[in-house]
Design an enzyme around this catalytic site. Structure first.
Site, short mmCIF file in Angstrom:
data_model
loop_
_atom_site.label_atom_id
_atom_site.label_comp_id
_atom_site.label_asym_id
_atom_site.label_seq_id
_atom_site.Cartn_x
_atom_site.Cartn_y
_atom_site.Cartn_z
N ARG A 8 -3.88 2.15 4.06
CA ARG A 8 -3.98 0.68 3.81
C ARG A 8 -4.16 0.38 5.43
O ARG A 8 -3.28 0.82 6.14
CB ARG A 8 -2.73 0.19 3.41
N ARG A 10 6.08 0.72 7.15
CA ARG A 10 4.84 0.29 6.71
C ARG A 10 3.76 1.02 7.63
O ARG A 10 3.56 0.45 8.84
CB ARG A 10 4.70 -1.37 6.73
N GLU A 19 11.78 -2.19 -1.27
CA GLU A 19 10.76 -1.58 -2.29
C GLU A 19 10.39 -0.18 -2.02
O GLU A 19 10.10 0.26 -0.81
CB GLU A 19 9.49 -2.46 -2.22
N SER A 23 7.01 0.59 -7.72
CA SER A 23 6.26 -0.62 -8.16
C SER A 23 5.51 -0.09 -9.36
O SER A 23 4.69 0.66 -9.14
CB SER A 23 5.46 -1.35 -7.26
N ARG A 62 8.77 6.46 2.27
CA ARG A 62 9.99 5.42 2.26
C ARG A 62 11.42 6.22 1.60
O ARG A 62 12.56 5.93 2.05
CB ARG A 62 9.63 4.18 1.40
#
Length: 437
Positions: A276, A291, A363, A366, A404
């Site tokens: 990303r 991130r 988070e 999801s 994560r």
RNA sequence: GGAAGUGUGGCCGAGCGGUUUAAGGCACCGGUCUUGAAAACCGGCGAUAGCGCAAGUUAUCCGUGAGUUCGAAUCUCACCACUUCCGCCA
């Protein structure tokens, strides 16, 4: 893809709900104008095509009967038609592209019952599992912990400096037991989904074409979030892209296919890196590996019948929870409000894991039901009970984000001396060792 | 990278400028027959979109995109995928 029939039959109410739920303004006037133009043009074009076809067929018949005079007469009559047909076809194609372009940029419609809200502040907690551990020392964050661990002569087990030298910011190098723990996590997740949850394990391409990205909704709207890969011979027109999640590869399995209803629901999983660009997140989570431009994820994708997709969403969320429970990581389940949901989702649960150093939940998964939104874009269908082709429903969820999860393990299982206890379920994947030091 | 070949409905497969409205077969669905089933026979059976209250009807689709033509599955060009052989390679 937004359902055009909703716009044709129930434009005002649909536009109202989209504004109320997502704060998204559908350009009603523009749509109505395009539709009116499309309708008129399509009728006219089809009529011209019909005339041309009829006359051309008559020419053939006249020639077959050796009636050259009649043939010449008919030829004179058709002469002007092809040009008109071509002009009309071109105009119609232009209009349809415009309508399609509009449809592709409208986000999916939230399910009724999803809480209305503008951002993550208004998400609604569903349940919690586990109790955050009370440390009798000051808990360190994963960066401090990982950088202190040494991989023999190779230096720190968690190494952002070397990664920055190799690639830039938002990359990481892992070495030694920490690298192994990262691998162990992915293996554990994949094994659990395959042997206990009934998933089919898949290995998939990390580079996909624009059609695939359009199918799942990354394109045309979010190109700046993707890494573009110019392929030799593609002359710049047909770029490929690094997947931002294996949802793209897995879901596109069924693009342009009619799935046998007997094979639904289809449960697919894959462990892949995700890429990303994080355009627009400069300054957010700059420390550590929360991130990154590149991270690993074990993804769950369902292809389901419409009437069972919501039950499947509950199941999928439960499977992601199972991973956290087996790892002994405290978490909470959030039902996202309309303003925090992704582009293609109608209903989304986020799993948030406890991070002691941040003293908060973050988070880690999801899970979304996209209903027919991606299926319409992809033309993925099944034969329903009436024998009619109907778009399938697609769902996707992280099960889980590996990086994560590693962060969560480091922080939740840290000891006063900086060592890390290894959760029982991971020890078989770690050669039996119980502590990282 | 080089050479040759192949892409037609869910599948196999014919068709290579004009009743193609894509033959034929398999599969599938309905029926006849049968105690039941099978076989046999009869009929049905593609997708997408438009118009229409409906019965219907129109257009488009033969790997993709351009082109030639009154008319293209069929001819031309480009591209893509697959197969076989050669070269290179983890």
């Amino acid at each position: 893809m937004f359902d055009i029939n909703l716009l044709r039959t129930d434009l005002a109410a649909t536009a109202d709900w989209m504004r109320e739920s997502r704060g998204y303004a559908i350009d009603v006037a523009a749509f109505e104008a395009l539709e009116a133009e499309r309708k008129a043009l399509q009728i006219q074009t089809q009529d011209l095509q019909q005339q041309r076809n009829t006359l051309s067929k008559a020419v053939g018949q006249a020639k077959a009967q050796k009636d050259d005079a009649r043939a010449a007469e008919l030829l004179a009559e058709v002469a002007a038609l092809p040009e008109k047909v071509k002009a009309n076809e071109a105009a119609l194609a232009t209009i349809q592209e415009k309508i399609n372009g509009l449809l592709l940029t409208i986000p999916n419609m939230p399910q009724r019952g999803v809480p209305i809200g503008k951002d993550s502040e208004e998400n609604v907690e569903q349940r919690r599992w586990g109790t955050p551990k009370a440390f009798d020392f000051v808990a360190k964050d994963h960066v401090a912990l990982g950088e202190a661990l040494q991989a023999g002569g190779a230096g720190a087990q968690l190494d952002f400096e070397t990664a920055a030298k190799l690639s830039g910011s938002r990359f990481v190098v892992m070495k030694g037991q920490l690298a192994r723990l990262h691998r162990a996590l992915a293996q554990f997740m994949l094994d659990t989904h395959v042997s206990e949850h009934g998933f089919t394990e898949c290995y998939v391409p990390y580079i996909v074409n624009a059609d695939s990205m359009t199918g799942t909704g990354q394109l045309p709207k979010f190109e700046e979030d993707l890494f573009k890969v110019p392929m030799a011979g593609d002359d710049g027109v047909k770029n490929r892209y690094l997947i931002p999640t294996s949802e793209v590869s897995l879901t596109n399995f069924v693009r342009d296919t009619i799935v046998d209803a007997a094979n639904l629901p289809m449960r697919l999983t894959a462990h892949t890196p995700c890429f990303r660009s994080e355009a627009g997140s400069a300054g957010r989570d700059t420390r550590g590996m929360i991130r990154q431009h590149q991270f690993d994820k074990v993804e769950m994708v369902y292809i389901s019948k419409p009437d069972e997709s919501n039950a499947m969403l509950e199941e999928m969320t439960g499977f992601a929870e199972t991973i956290l429970q087996k790892l002994g990581l405290p978490y909470r389940v959030m039902l996202l409000c309309t303003g925090d949901m992704g582009f293609g989702a109608t209903r989304t649960y986020d799993l948030e894991v406890w991070l002691p150093a941040q003293n908060t939940y973050r988070e880690i998964s999801s899970c979304s039901n996209c209903e027919a939104f991606q299926a319409r874009r992809m033309s993925a269908r099944f034969k329903n009970a009436q024998g009619k082709n109907e778009p399938v429903h697609t769902l996707n969820g992280s099960g889980l984000a590996v990086g994560r999860t590693l962060v969560a393990i480091l922080e939740n299982y840290q000891n006063a001396d900086g060592s890390i206890s290894i959760p029982d379920v991971l020890q078989p994947y770690m050669g039996g060792i119980a502590t990282l030091r």
